[in-house]
Design a protein around this motif. Sequence first.
Motif, PDB file in Angstrom:
ATOM      1  N   LEU A  10      -9.649   0.708  13.909  1.00  0.00           N
ATOM      2  CA  LEU A  10      -9.065  -0.579  13.522  1.00  0.00           C
ATOM      3  C   LEU A  10     -10.103  -1.489  12.878  1.00  0.00           C
ATOM      4  N   ALA A  11     -11.334  -1.423  13.333  1.00  0.00           N
ATOM      5  CA  ALA A  11     -12.394  -2.233  12.722  1.00  0.00           C
ATOM      6  C   ALA A  11     -12.605  -1.835  11.266  1.00  0.00           C
ATOM      7  N   VAL A  12     -12.589  -0.541  10.996  1.00  0.00           N
ATOM      8  CA  VAL A  12     -12.740  -0.071   9.611  1.00  0.00           C
ATOM      9  C   VAL A  12     -11.503  -0.444   8.795  1.00  0.00           C
ATOM     10  N   ALA A  13     -10.318  -0.303   9.392  1.00  0.00           N
ATOM     11  CA  ALA A  13      -9.082  -0.624   8.675  1.00  0.00           C
ATOM     12  C   ALA A  13      -9.049  -2.095   8.274  1.00  0.00           C
ATOM     13  N   ARG A  14      -9.556  -2.966   9.135  1.00  0.00           N
ATOM     14  CA  ARG A  14      -9.501  -4.401   8.843  1.00  0.00           C
ATOM     15  C   ARG A  14     -10.577  -4.830   7.855  1.00  0.00           C
ATOM     16  N   SER A  15     -11.755  -4.272   7.991  1.00  0.00           N
ATOM     17  CA  SER A  15     -12.858  -4.690   7.121  1.00  0.00           C
ATOM     18  C   SER A  15     -12.923  -3.879   5.836  1.00  0.00           C
ATOM     19  N   ARG A  16     -12.352  -2.666   5.854  1.00  0.00           N
ATOM     20  CA  ARG A  16     -12.378  -1.757   4.711  1.00  0.00           C
ATOM     21  C   ARG A  16     -13.809  -1.433   4.297  1.00  0.00           C
ATOM     22  N   ASN A  17     -14.712  -1.495   5.275  1.00  0.00           N
ATOM     23  CA  ASN A  17     -16.129  -1.306   4.974  1.00  0.00           C
ATOM     24  C   ASN A  17     -16.835  -0.807   6.229  1.00  0.00           C
ATOM     25  N   ILE A  18     -17.589   0.271   6.125  1.00  0.00           N
ATOM     26  CA  ILE A  18     -18.268   0.852   7.281  1.00  0.00           C
ATOM     27  C   ILE A  18     -19.323  -0.107   7.836  1.00  0.00           C
ATOM     28  N   THR A  19     -20.058  -0.766   6.957  1.00  0.00           N
ATOM     29  CA  THR A  19     -21.127  -1.665   7.412  1.00  0.00           C
ATOM     30  C   THR A  19     -20.566  -2.826   8.220  1.00  0.00           C
ATOM     31  N   ARG A  20     -19.534  -3.482   7.693  1.00  0.00           N
ATOM     32  CA  ARG A  20     -18.948  -4.622   8.415  1.00  0.00           C
ATOM     33  C   ARG A  20     -18.264  -4.160   9.702  1.00  0.00           C
ATOM     34  N   ALA A  21     -17.636  -2.996   9.661  1.00  0.00           N
ATOM     35  CA  ALA A  21     -17.010  -2.464  10.869  1.00  0.00           C
ATOM     36  C   ALA A  21     -18.053  -2.179  11.943  1.00  0.00           C
ATOM     37  N   ALA A  22     -19.206  -1.635  11.531  1.00  0.00           N
ATOM     38  CA  ALA A  22     -20.279  -1.353  12.486  1.00  0.00           C
ATOM     39  C   ALA A  22     -20.763  -2.631  13.155  1.00  0.00           C
ATOM     40  N   GLU A  23     -20.860  -3.707  12.380  1.00  0.00           N
ATOM     41  CA  GLU A  23     -21.263  -4.991  12.959  1.00  0.00           C
ATOM     42  C   GLU A  23     -20.222  -5.500  13.947  1.00  0.00           C
ATOM     43  N   ALA A  24     -18.952  -5.292  13.632  1.00  0.00           N
ATOM     44  CA  ALA A  24     -17.876  -5.797  14.486  1.00  0.00           C
ATOM     45  C   ALA A  24     -17.826  -5.088  15.828  1.00  0.00           C
ATOM     46  N   VAL A  25     -18.111  -3.788  15.831  1.00  0.00           N
ATOM     47  CA  VAL A  25     -18.021  -3.023  17.086  1.00  0.00           C
ATOM     48  C   VAL A  25     -19.392  -2.737  17.683  1.00  0.00           C
ATOM     49  N   HIS A  26     -20.429  -3.305  17.069  1.00  0.00           N
ATOM     50  CA  HIS A  26     -21.801  -3.205  17.593  1.00  0.00           C
ATOM     51  C   HIS A  26     -22.274  -1.752  17.690  1.00  0.00           C
ATOM     52  N   LEU A  27     -22.077  -1.022  16.597  1.00  0.00           N
ATOM     53  CA  LEU A  27     -22.538   0.355  16.508  1.00  0.00           C
ATOM     54  C   LEU A  27     -23.336   0.550  15.230  1.00  0.00           C
ATOM     55  N   ALA A  28     -24.094   1.624  15.191  1.00  0.00           N
ATOM     56  CA  ALA A  28     -24.769   1.998  13.954  1.00  0.00           C
ATOM     57  C   ALA A  28     -23.737   2.527  12.967  1.00  0.00           C
ATOM     58  N   GLN A  29     -24.028   2.386  11.684  1.00  0.00           N
ATOM     59  CA  GLN A  29     -23.088   2.862  10.669  1.00  0.00           C
ATOM     60  C   GLN A  29     -22.799   4.354  10.830  1.00  0.00           C
ATOM     61  N   SER A  30     -23.828   5.106  11.171  1.00  0.00           N
ATOM     62  CA  SER A  30     -23.638   6.547  11.336  1.00  0.00           C
ATOM     63  C   SER A  30     -22.689   6.850  12.490  1.00  0.00           C
ATOM     64  N   SER A  31     -22.749   6.032  13.542  1.00  0.00           N
ATOM     65  CA  SER A  31     -21.854   6.238  14.690  1.00  0.00           C
ATOM     66  C   SER A  31     -20.409   5.939  14.307  1.00  0.00           C
ATOM     67  N   VAL A  32     -20.208   4.891  13.494  1.00  0.00           N
ATOM     68  CA  VAL A  32     -18.859   4.571  13.031  1.00  0.00           C
ATOM     69  C   VAL A  32     -18.308   5.727  12.202  1.00  0.00           C
ATOM     70  N   SER A  33     -19.107   6.233  11.286  1.00  0.00           N
ATOM     71  CA  SER A  33     -18.667   7.365  10.452  1.00  0.00           C
ATOM     72  C   SER A  33     -18.340   8.581  11.310  1.00  0.00           C
ATOM     73  N   ASP A  34     -19.186   8.857  12.310  1.00  0.00           N
ATOM     74  CA  ASP A  34     -18.951  10.008  13.186  1.00  0.00           C
ATOM     75  C   ASP A  34     -17.649   9.851  13.972  1.00  0.00           C
ATOM     76  N   GLN A  35     -17.379   8.629  14.441  1.00  0.00           N
ATOM     77  CA  GLN A  35     -16.167   8.412  15.222  1.00  0.00           C
ATOM     78  C   GLN A  35     -14.913   8.551  14.368  1.00  0.00           C
ATOM     79  N   ILE A  36     -14.979   8.052  13.140  1.00  0.00           N
ATOM     80  CA  ILE A  36     -13.827   8.207  12.244  1.00  0.00           C
ATOM     81  C   ILE A  36     -13.577   9.689  11.951  1.00  0.00           C
ATOM     82  N   GLN A  37     -14.641  10.440  11.704  1.00  0.00           N
ATOM     83  CA  GLN A  37     -14.504  11.869  11.446  1.00  0.00           C
ATOM     84  C   GLN A  37     -13.945  12.588  12.668  1.00  0.00           C
ATOM     85  N   SER A  38     -14.386  12.161  13.860  1.00  0.00           N
ATOM     86  CA  SER A  38     -13.891  12.770  15.093  1.00  0.00           C
ATOM     87  C   SER A  38     -12.402  12.507  15.270  1.00  0.00           C
TER      88      SER A  38
END
Length: 320
Positions: A10-38
Amino acid sequence: MHPRLLKTFLAVARSRNITRAAEAVHLAQSSVSDQIQSLESELGAALFTRSKTGLDLTSAGLALKPIAEDLLRLDGEARAAVQAAAGEASGSLTIGALETIASARLAPWLPGFQARHPDITVRMKVTDSGALRHLLEDGDIDVAFCFDRRDVTKGAAADRLARRTIVAEPLVLVAAPGQGSAPSDLAALATLRFVATEPGCIYRHLFDTAFAEAGVAAPKFVAEVGSIGTIARLVAAGAGLGLVPRLAVSDALARGDLAELPWPSPMRAAPLVMIWRRRRVQPPALRRLLAAARDTLAPVSERSPTSSEPESANRSKALL
């Protein structure tokens, strides 16, 4: 589907951006990408596609989004129900507020609340009214303290929110010391220079409405500023008049940095409200904060009589 993955989605869906989503959920960008892929691997479908303007939801992503929101809401209610049944009142809360309310109302009040409830951790986000509504609807804050504008809080989104009016904050017309007296009518006042808040702000809405209802064109502005503190400093320097909440300039008025002038017509006060999401079970920590704010946030002399509270505020009592 783990709630953690849905929150990241949902963070990625709202921000449409991995970097901003990572800031919103307090994760590294790589972790956000890994979770979306998972999550995509688990569901067997791509959820995003890349475009020139950012990440867009695919048809599968669009189908998942409302369900993910419902699942996270149910997850929160389940946790709240267990905490309530166990008699637990600890936890963490995030409150959102306008700058004026945060500094003049919440900053003096929060230390007392935290002293009475040391097991509750409170974080604060300070931003504008529009951002507060989005943060609240998205679940990024638990309660918002802002000034109520019914003309922008209608519809399904408003139905999902509960609100209570805490106090009606009076607005005052301020000028630089020694600037002289204000005109006796709005038509003459409209010929003077003003420093105003930006469109969309409750103060600006009340300002524009006062002139519109009198059939008078609103004054031209020397500047439109998002910060009440900056407006006060510009007014004190002689840039123009300002219409601001008294709570934000009470110290400046007492010091003589600003002078209060009479407003030449009836002026509505700005209702300070707390707004939170309706749930079948409220987290015990949030229930305690809402009850404390209801009972102790506004000075006794400034609380609105119960009989004058709007119907929605009365409905809110049942939720506390």
